[in-house]
Enzyme design. Structure first.
Site, PDB file in Angstrom:
ATOM      1  N   ARG A  31       0.843  -1.203   0.000  1.00 60.53           N
ATOM      2  CA  ARG A  31       0.000   0.000   0.000  1.00 60.53           C
ATOM      3  C   ARG A  31       0.874   1.247   0.000  1.00 60.53           C
ATOM      4  O   ARG A  31       1.817   1.346   0.780  1.00 60.53           O
ATOM      5  CB  ARG A  31      -0.920   0.001   1.224  1.00 60.53           C
ATOM      6  CG  ARG A  31      -1.835  -1.216   1.219  1.00 60.53           C
ATOM      7  CD  ARG A  31      -2.859  -1.203   2.326  1.00 60.53           C
ATOM      8  NE  ARG A  31      -3.654  -2.426   2.248  1.00 60.53           N
ATOM      9  CZ  ARG A  31      -4.638  -2.747   3.074  1.00 60.53           C
ATOM     10  NH1 ARG A  31      -4.966  -1.914   4.047  1.00 60.53           N
ATOM     11  NH2 ARG A  31      -5.307  -3.879   2.935  1.00 60.53           N
ATOM     12  N   ARG A  78       2.083   0.753  10.498  1.00 59.74           N
ATOM     13  CA  ARG A  78       1.664   1.161   9.151  1.00 59.74           C
ATOM     14  C   ARG A  78       2.854   1.074   8.207  1.00 59.74           C
ATOM     15  O   ARG A  78       3.764   1.899   8.248  1.00 59.74           O
ATOM     16  CB  ARG A  78       1.111   2.598   9.193  1.00 59.74           C
ATOM     17  CG  ARG A  78       0.393   3.042   7.919  1.00 59.74           C
ATOM     18  CD  ARG A  78      -0.209   4.433   8.072  1.00 59.74           C
ATOM     19  NE  ARG A  78      -1.179   4.481   9.154  1.00 59.74           N
ATOM     20  CZ  ARG A  78      -2.455   4.131   9.016  1.00 59.74           C
ATOM     21  NH1 ARG A  78      -2.917   3.766   7.845  1.00 59.74           N
ATOM     22  NH2 ARG A  78      -3.269   4.164  10.053  1.00 59.74           N
ATOM     23  N   GLU A 137      -7.024  -1.494  14.713  1.00 56.16           N
ATOM     24  CA  GLU A 137      -7.590  -2.450  13.752  1.00 56.16           C
ATOM     25  C   GLU A 137      -6.598  -3.566  13.421  1.00 56.16           C
ATOM     26  O   GLU A 137      -5.440  -3.321  13.099  1.00 56.16           O
ATOM     27  CB  GLU A 137      -7.960  -1.700  12.471  1.00 56.16           C
ATOM     28  CG  GLU A 137      -8.469  -2.630  11.379  1.00 56.16           C
ATOM     29  CD  GLU A 137      -8.679  -1.902  10.042  1.00 56.16           C
ATOM     30  OE1 GLU A 137      -8.751  -0.660  10.050  1.00 56.16           O
ATOM     31  OE2 GLU A 137      -8.762  -2.597   9.019  1.00 56.16           O
ATOM     32  N   SER A 174     -10.676  -6.751   9.437  1.00 59.61           N
ATOM     33  CA  SER A 174     -11.830  -6.045   8.917  1.00 59.61           C
ATOM     34  C   SER A 174     -12.660  -7.078   8.181  1.00 59.61           C
ATOM     35  O   SER A 174     -12.162  -7.716   7.262  1.00 59.61           O
ATOM     36  CB  SER A 174     -11.326  -4.956   7.972  1.00 59.61           C
ATOM     37  OG  SER A 174     -12.278  -3.951   7.830  1.00 59.61           O
ATOM     38  N   ARG A 192       0.621  -6.593  12.551  1.00 63.02           N
ATOM     39  CA  ARG A 192      -0.030  -6.001  13.729  1.00 63.02           C
ATOM     40  C   ARG A 192      -0.221  -7.041  14.830  1.00 63.02           C
ATOM     41  O   ARG A 192      -0.261  -6.700  16.018  1.00 63.02           O
ATOM     42  CB  ARG A 192      -1.356  -5.360  13.336  1.00 63.02           C
ATOM     43  CG  ARG A 192      -1.118  -4.085  12.519  1.00 63.02           C
ATOM     44  CD  ARG A 192      -2.360  -3.265  12.292  1.00 63.02           C
ATOM     45  NE  ARG A 192      -2.020  -2.074  11.517  1.00 63.02           N
ATOM     46  CZ  ARG A 192      -2.885  -1.135  11.148  1.00 63.02           C
ATOM     47  NH1 ARG A 192      -4.169  -1.261  11.479  1.00 63.02           N
ATOM     48  NH2 ARG A 192      -2.481  -0.094  10.462  1.00 63.02           N
TER      49      ARG A 192
END
Length: 424
Positions: free
Chosen positions: A261, A276, A348, A351, A390
């Site tokens: 990303r 991130r 998070e 999801s 994460r």
RNA sequence: GGAGAGAUACCCAAGUUGGCUGAAGGGGCGGGUUUGCUAAACCUGUAGUAGGGGGUUACCCCUAGCGAGGGUUCGAAUCCCUCUCUCUCCGCCA
């Protein structure tokens, strides 16, 4: 993609539903384009009908050795007119299609209206937030001290938001991937898939990354391929342009992939540590269901992701995203958020989304409800099961001790060669 | 990377001097006849889809569609251009 006929038949209602996401959305320009498009189309098709008929007459006349010059001259005019109309329609259709493909999915009625994650609805919590009798360290400090994370050299070799994982850190990452896949295949009925990590624009369109979110993707212009931002892209597109057998539903596939990303627009957010990254690992769960069962299946899906967190003994909570936080293609999303001590909040880690027929319509994924019946769009769902990086952060920070060691959750120990503690 | 061959309906497969071919012929599948059952034989049906229009909501009509996209033409599966994919040989390679 929303069914354009639904919009035509019920523009007010669709607009009202979409305005729950964003009050600025107006369907007026779209409706005008649609109207224009149909007007041109009708005239164009009428002329084509004339052309087809007269061409037959010309053929018949020639076959009988007659002269058709007059009709040919007449048809030259018609052909020119058709060409003009086609050109005009193409222009209108392009704008019409762009508008349609950039409209987000209609949120489910139970999605709470809101603008930020503050408005998400907390549904449940699991586990105890750890109380430390010492000052807990953030994962980047733990990782550096234990020599299992090397962030500076990640920056040197690739740039910021890239990391090297070393020794037991690399082993932990790999152990998690194996544990996730093993568990979902053995206990949740998933077929394991190892997908391509690059995908073409048709695939990116199918799952909704394109055309609107190109700036979030890494792209190889020479090959016209995109690096996948999630395994959702290849896993969902497996069945692009196919009709699924109804008796095979629900189809459940899971796969590991690296995810890429660009994080455009995230400058300054989460700059410390590895929360991130431009590249991270994730095991993704994707389901294909009939429209009748997709909402039940979403509950199953989220419970499958929760099960992993429970087995890892990580404290988490389940939230229902509000309209403002909902992804472009989503009709309803549960986020699972794990407790991250260095952030002082839940973050998070998974999801889980029901896309209803939004992706299926883009990707042309259908199923036949019964033999002989018309094929209809399937529903697609996906969920992280889980994001690996994460999870590493959560394990490091939640299970650290005063000496800066990391205690490995029981279910992972076999995957770590029997190791119970990193740094012990 | 170099050379060649190919892509037609669920599958196989004809059709390239452009015009009653939106597609021969097989196979498969659906229906039927003969039959105690099965098998076999015979008859018969079989684009799916997308878009548009009409409608008594049973359906009906039109347009598109022969790998994809353009072009030539009154008219394209058929002629021209571009692209994608598959196969074979050579080269390279984990």
């Amino acid at each position: 993609m929303i069914d354009h006929r639904l919009i035509r038949e019920n523009p007010g209602e669709v607009e009202k539903q979409l305005q729950r996401r964003d009050p600025g959305i107006s369907l007026q320009p779209y409706l005008e384009l649609d109207h224009k498009r149909r007007n041109i189309l009708q005239e164009e098709e009428r002329l084509k009908q004339v052309r087809n008929k007269v061409s037959q007459e010309i053929a018949e006349a020639k076959r009988q050795g007659g002269d058709a010059q007059e009709k040919i001259l007449e048809m030259q005019k018609i052909a020119g007119k058709i060409k003009e109309l086609e050109e005009e329609r193409r222009g209108v259709e392009k704008a019409w299609h762009k508008f349609l493909t950039e409209l987000p999915n209609i949120p489910h009625e139970e999605v709470p209206v809101g603008t930020t994650e503050e408005d998400n609805k907390i549904i449940s919590s699991w586990g105890e937030i750890p109380e430390f009798s010492f000052e807990p360290r953030p994962h980047w400090e733990l990782g550096e001290n234990l020599d299992i994370l090397d962030i500076p050299r990640g920056g040197k070799v690739a740039g910021s938001r890239f990391v090297f994982m070393k020794g037991d850190g690399a082993l932990l990452e790999r152990a998690l991937i194996n544990f996730f896949i093993d568990y979902h295949t053995a206990h949740h009925g998933y077929q394991e898939i190892f997908p391509p990590f690059l995908a073409n624009s048709d695939s990116m369109f199918g799952t909704g990354q394109l055309p609107k979110f190109a700036q979030d993707l890494f792209y190889c212009p020479e090959e016209e391929l995109y690096l996948i931002p999630t395994a959702e892209v290849p896993l969902t597109n497996i069945f692009r342009e196919e009709v699924l057998k109804n008796e095979d539903l629900p189809i459940k596939v899971c796969g590991y992939s690296a995810c890429f990303r660009s994080e455009a627009g995230a400058h300054g957010r989460d700059t410390r540590g590895i929360i991130r990254q431009h590249q991270f690992n994730k095991v993704e769960l994707v389901n294909f269901t009939s429209p009748k069962t997709s909402w039940e299946q979403l509950e199953v899906l989220v419970s499958e992701a929760e099960k992993i967190l429970q087995l890892l003994e990580l404290p988490y909570r389940k939230v229902g995203l509000c309209t403002g936080d909902l992804g472009f293609a989503s009709a309803f999303t549960y986020d699972l958020e794990v407790w991250v001590p260095s952030s002082g909040k839940y973050r998070e880690i998974s999801s889980c989304t029901n896309f209803t027929d939004f992706q299926a319509r883009r990707a042309q994924i259908r199923h036949r409800p019964a033999p002989g019946e018309k094929a209809e769009y399937a529903h697609t769902l996906n969920g992280s099961g889980l994001a690996v990086g994460r999870t590493v952060v959560a394990i490091m920070e939640n299970f650290q001790d005063q000496e800066g060691r990391i205690h490995i959750p029981r279910v992972l120990q076999d995957y770590m060669g029997g190791k119970k503690v990193i740094g012990g």
